[in-house]
Scaffold this active site. Sequence first.
Site, PDB file in Angstrom:
ATOM      1  CE1 TYR A  14      -3.836  -2.337   0.748  1.00 22.87           C
ATOM      2  CE2 TYR A  14      -2.345  -3.320   2.358  1.00 22.87           C
ATOM      3  CZ  TYR A  14      -3.508  -3.372   1.611  1.00 22.87           C
ATOM      4  OH  TYR A  14      -4.338  -4.459   1.722  1.00 22.87           O
ATOM      5  CG  HIS A  19      -6.822   5.227   1.430  1.00 22.42           C
ATOM      6  ND1 HIS A  19      -7.555   6.394   1.588  1.00 22.42           N
ATOM      7  CD2 HIS A  19      -7.551   4.251   2.063  1.00 22.42           C
ATOM      8  CE1 HIS A  19      -8.651   6.137   2.266  1.00 22.42           C
ATOM      9  NE2 HIS A  19      -8.673   4.851   2.576  1.00 22.42           N
ATOM     10  CG  PHE A  64      -4.946  -2.681   7.739  1.00 26.94           C
ATOM     11  CD1 PHE A  64      -4.581  -2.618   6.402  1.00 26.94           C
ATOM     12  CD2 PHE A  64      -4.376  -3.656   8.537  1.00 26.94           C
ATOM     13  CE1 PHE A  64      -3.676  -3.525   5.860  1.00 26.94           C
ATOM     14  CE2 PHE A  64      -3.473  -4.571   8.007  1.00 26.94           C
ATOM     15  CZ  PHE A  64      -3.120  -4.490   6.667  1.00 26.94           C
ATOM     16  CG  ASN A  66     -11.749   0.653   7.255  1.00 31.57           C
ATOM     17  OD1 ASN A  66     -11.299   1.571   6.577  1.00 31.57           O
ATOM     18  ND2 ASN A  66     -12.545  -0.261   6.753  1.00 31.57           N
ATOM     19  CG  ASP A  91      -7.048   9.661   1.493  1.00 27.28           C
ATOM     20  OD1 ASP A  91      -6.860   9.382   2.691  1.00 27.28           O
ATOM     21  OD2 ASP A  91      -7.927   9.111   0.806  1.00 27.28           O
ATOM     22  CG  ASN A 112     -14.183   3.877   5.852  1.00 25.85           C
ATOM     23  OD1 ASN A 112     -15.295   4.282   6.198  1.00 25.85           O
ATOM     24  ND2 ASN A 112     -14.012   3.060   4.820  1.00 25.85           N
TER      25      ASN A 112
END
Length: 227
Positions: A14, A19, A64, A66, A91, A112
């Site tokens: 990632y 993000h 992560f 969320n 972001d 989120n």
Amino acid sequence: MQLFVGLGNPGGKYAKNRHNIGFMALDQIASDHGFGPWKSKFQGQIAEGRLGGDKVLLLKPETFMNLSGQSVGEAMRFYKMEPGDVTVFHDELDLAPGKCRVKMGGGHAGHNGLRSIHAHIGEAYQRIRLGIGHPGRKDLVSAYVLHDFPKADDDWLNNLLWGISDGAAHLADGDTGKFQNAVALKTNPPRSSTSKPKVKKADEKASAPQEEPDTRSALQKLADKFR
């Protein structure tokens, strides 16, 4: 002490995602301002340093996106911080790529990571909204934010990150205006003119050598012609 939080997802998979621009911002600050090494703590990676006269803790949650609030809440409780001591870099779909805006409090707008932070510490923290643009349709958002920045975005992305780093000390000092100016100087630098001023025709005529009037008589001119 202040807590600067960058939002993103952990792992190389990632690292270059849209993000993860919050992680990127903190990495740039840490590198440019001589922060200590990243260490595992508070369910994330932390680095300590100073921005101007302020001690600042950088935090990249590894829960992560969320569940970002778990990491933020844990760090805040440990250092006995208030929400007003927290600045979150994230972001922002609703801003054009390369734009940067500061916001204090308010809703999470469906993000989120912010939603999770709201749930753990409330909404009274500062956000640095980093524009990545919108794919155009809601059903495309998930794939869009979890996709790497294309090579074509390198220029504006690097300038944005450098501007954030340049203005980080102002941000820690509470001067959001100077912070925004520092970002703007990198993302929208003033144009400098290198063209020379054109010489006016009137000036050209004035500078041209002038012929002296011919004062010879007609007879003298005729005589000179046959010499």
